[in-house]
Design a protein around this motif. Structure first.
Motif, PDB file in Angstrom:
ATOM      1  N   ASN A   1       1.907  -4.293  11.483  1.00  0.00           N
ATOM      2  CA  ASN A   1       2.057  -3.523  10.245  1.00  0.00           C
ATOM      3  C   ASN A   1       0.810  -2.659  10.079  1.00  0.00           C
ATOM      4  N   CYS A   2       0.683  -2.006   8.934  1.00  0.00           N
ATOM      5  CA  CYS A   2      -0.427  -1.056   8.767  1.00  0.00           C
ATOM      6  C   CYS A   2      -1.771  -1.747   8.588  1.00  0.00           C
ATOM      7  N   ASN A   3      -1.789  -3.075   8.582  1.00  0.00           N
ATOM      8  CA  ASN A   3      -3.056  -3.808   8.481  1.00  0.00           C
ATOM      9  C   ASN A   3      -3.617  -4.191   9.849  1.00  0.00           C
ATOM     10  N   MET A   4      -2.903  -3.825  10.909  1.00  0.00           N
ATOM     11  CA  MET A   4      -3.349  -4.203  12.246  1.00  0.00           C
ATOM     12  C   MET A   4      -4.581  -3.401  12.660  1.00  0.00           C
ATOM     13  N   LYS A   5      -5.476  -4.082  13.405  1.00  0.00           N
ATOM     14  CA  LYS A   5      -6.679  -3.453  13.930  1.00  0.00           C
ATOM     15  C   LYS A   5      -6.599  -3.379  15.459  1.00  0.00           C
ATOM     16  N   GLY A   6      -7.395  -2.498  16.029  1.00  0.00           N
ATOM     17  CA  GLY A   6      -7.407  -2.368  17.483  1.00  0.00           C
ATOM     18  C   GLY A   6      -6.074  -1.869  18.002  1.00  0.00           C
ATOM     19  N   ILE A   7      -5.649  -0.730  17.459  1.00  0.00           N
ATOM     20  CA  ILE A   7      -4.300  -0.250  17.789  1.00  0.00           C
ATOM     21  C   ILE A   7      -4.348   1.133  18.449  1.00  0.00           C
ATOM     22  N   ILE A   8      -3.315   1.380  19.258  1.00  0.00           N
ATOM     23  CA  ILE A   8      -3.058   2.704  19.795  1.00  0.00           C
ATOM     24  C   ILE A   8      -1.825   3.212  19.053  1.00  0.00           C
ATOM     25  N   TYR A   9      -1.926   4.374  18.436  1.00  0.00           N
ATOM     26  CA  TYR A   9      -0.825   4.874  17.612  1.00  0.00           C
ATOM     27  C   TYR A   9      -0.410   6.271  18.060  1.00  0.00           C
ATOM     28  N   ILE A  10       0.778   6.646  17.644  1.00  0.00           N
ATOM     29  CA  ILE A  10       1.268   7.995  17.885  1.00  0.00           C
ATOM     30  C   ILE A  10       1.690   8.588  16.550  1.00  0.00           C
ATOM     31  N   ALA A  11       1.277   9.814  16.298  1.00  0.00           N
ATOM     32  CA  ALA A  11       1.668  10.545  15.093  1.00  0.00           C
ATOM     33  C   ALA A  11       2.619  11.645  15.516  1.00  0.00           C
ATOM     34  N   THR A  12       3.816  11.650  14.953  1.00  0.00           N
ATOM     35  CA  THR A  12       4.822  12.648  15.320  1.00  0.00           C
ATOM     36  C   THR A  12       5.089  13.576  14.149  1.00  0.00           C
ATOM     37  N   CYS A  13       5.233  14.853  14.448  1.00  0.00           N
ATOM     38  CA  CYS A  13       5.499  15.856  13.428  1.00  0.00           C
ATOM     39  C   CYS A  13       6.947  15.741  12.948  1.00  0.00           C
ATOM     40  N   LYS A  14       7.148  15.862  11.650  1.00  0.00           N
ATOM     41  CA  LYS A  14       8.494  15.771  11.075  1.00  0.00           C
ATOM     42  C   LYS A  14       9.314  17.042  11.309  1.00  0.00           C
ATOM     43  N   GLU A  15       8.626  18.114  11.617  1.00  0.00           N
ATOM     44  CA  GLU A  15       9.291  19.413  11.722  1.00  0.00           C
ATOM     45  C   GLU A  15       9.624  19.799  13.158  1.00  0.00           C
ATOM     46  N   CYS A  16       8.740  19.428  14.089  1.00  0.00           N
ATOM     47  CA  CYS A  16       8.943  19.821  15.486  1.00  0.00           C
ATOM     48  C   CYS A  16       8.684  18.624  16.403  1.00  0.00           C
ATOM     49  N   GLU A  17       8.575  18.863  17.698  1.00  0.00           N
ATOM     50  CA  GLU A  17       8.420  17.781  18.675  1.00  0.00           C
ATOM     51  C   GLU A  17       6.962  17.448  18.974  1.00  0.00           C
ATOM     52  N   SER A  18       6.035  18.053  18.251  1.00  0.00           N
ATOM     53  CA  SER A  18       4.620  17.815  18.514  1.00  0.00           C
ATOM     54  C   SER A  18       4.231  16.375  18.197  1.00  0.00           C
TER      55      SER A  18
ATOM     56  N   GLN B   1       4.713  11.141  10.880  1.00  0.00           N
ATOM     57  CA  GLN B   1       5.078   9.733  10.871  1.00  0.00           C
ATOM     58  C   GLN B   1       4.250   9.017  11.932  1.00  0.00           C
ATOM     59  N   PHE B   2       3.834   7.787  11.622  1.00  0.00           N
ATOM     60  CA  PHE B   2       2.961   7.031  12.525  1.00  0.00           C
ATOM     61  C   PHE B   2       3.691   5.808  13.075  1.00  0.00           C
TER      62      PHE B   2
ATOM     63  N   CYS C   1       0.836  -1.198   0.000  1.00  0.00           N
ATOM     64  CA  CYS C   1       0.000   0.000   0.000  1.00  0.00           C
ATOM     65  C   CYS C   1       0.871   1.249   0.000  1.00  0.00           C
ATOM     66  N   SER C   2       0.253   2.368  -0.293  1.00  0.00           N
ATOM     67  CA  SER C   2       0.986   3.636  -0.383  1.00  0.00           C
ATOM     68  C   SER C   2       1.151   4.309   0.974  1.00  0.00           C
ATOM     69  N   TYR C   3       0.550   3.737   2.017  1.00  0.00           N
ATOM     70  CA  TYR C   3       0.598   4.362   3.332  1.00  0.00           C
ATOM     71  C   TYR C   3       1.788   3.882   4.165  1.00  0.00           C
ATOM     72  N   CYS C   4       2.503   2.891   3.650  1.00  0.00           N
ATOM     73  CA  CYS C   4       3.682   2.391   4.369  1.00  0.00           C
ATOM     74  C   CYS C   4       4.751   3.476   4.520  1.00  0.00           C
ATOM     75  N   SER C   5       4.773   4.434   3.594  1.00  0.00           N
ATOM     76  CA  SER C   5       5.780   5.496   3.643  1.00  0.00           C
ATOM     77  C   SER C   5       5.572   6.434   4.828  1.00  0.00           C
ATOM     78  N   PHE C   6       4.399   6.350   5.472  1.00  0.00           N
ATOM     79  CA  PHE C   6       4.117   7.208   6.621  1.00  0.00           C
ATOM     80  C   PHE C   6       4.441   6.518   7.947  1.00  0.00           C
ATOM     81  N   LEU C   7       4.994   5.315   7.886  1.00  0.00           N
ATOM     82  CA  LEU C   7       5.284   4.554   9.099  1.00  0.00           C
ATOM     83  C   LEU C   7       6.693   4.821   9.607  1.00  0.00           C
TER      84      LEU C   7
END
Length: 223
Positions: A107-124, A167-168, A79-85
């Protein structure tokens, strides 16, 4: 001759004896008469039991599972979303000075997940959950950023930060109980747990509101 024990064993033995010995009389062949008599010898082998069948099934399952013994987040490769991992078994969250480790395969096909999204530019960073596949949640975030959805925490951050994206990484995979139960509530509960542990409601965390609803639901269900 080796035969497996079964209900039809003795019928099979009688047929073999009558056909084989009639055709091949070993005792009359000079070179073989000291080795063979005119009767076949049988060795009996125990047949399959339920225990044998179950053990083989478990062994096959363990062989398949061995492919997933590696731990961490990996690309599905389709899938095209792997680049965001954030691929690997851990990330370092600079904002909280913590190493976050994923102790299972995902992997990105997992269900029932807790994820974190981090900004590429800052620490957010932002902590969320999904009962669906991670790739579906990533798509939703990207779509809401593109359509400028004011309710989306990631889009709101892009209006304040010249970020190149997010990034996730999966923090936890919440296993579904085969007997059923309040799985979705448990996913919400684990989301709240990670939000509190990483203090994601405090800058540079992007979670604006933390809900105690899953705690109340689980308490009322006496789990």
């Amino acid at each position: 001759m080796v035969c497996q024990i079964s209900a039809k064993l003795f019928s099979i033995v009688n047929i073999i004896n009558s056909q084989c010995c009639a055709k091949y009389n070993f005792s009359k062949i000079s070179d073989l008469r000291y080795i063979f008599d005119n009767e076949l010898t049988y060795t009996y082998r125990k047949g399959n039991t339920i225990k044998n069948i179950l053990e083989r099934g478990l062994n096959r399952g363990s062989t398949q599972n061995s492919k997933k013994e590696k731990k961490g987040l990996y690309k599905c490769g389709s899938c095209s979303y792997c680049s965001f991992l954030s691929v690997g078994d851990h990330i370092y969250l600079q904002a909280r000075r913590k190493k976050l480790t994923l102790n299972t395969y995902a992997n990105c096909n997992m269900k029932g997940i807790i994820y974190i999204a981090t900004c590429k530019e800052c620490e957010s960073f932002y902590i969320g959950k999904s009962e669906r596949k991670l790739k579906q949640r990533i798509y939703e975030h990207l779509y809401e950023i593109k359509t400028k959805n004011e309710r989306n925490a990631l889009y709101k951050h892009t209006t304040k930060c010249k970020t190149l994206g997010f990034q996730f990484f999966i923090l936890e995979v919440v296993a579904m109980n085969p007997r059923g139960g309040m799985w979705e509530t448990l996913v919400e509960y684990r989301e709240l747990y990670w939000q509190l542990v990483l203090d994601s409601g405090k800058n540079p965390g992007l979670n604006e509101m933390l809900s105690l609803a899953p705690v109340l639901k689980l308490r009322s269900a006496k789990l």
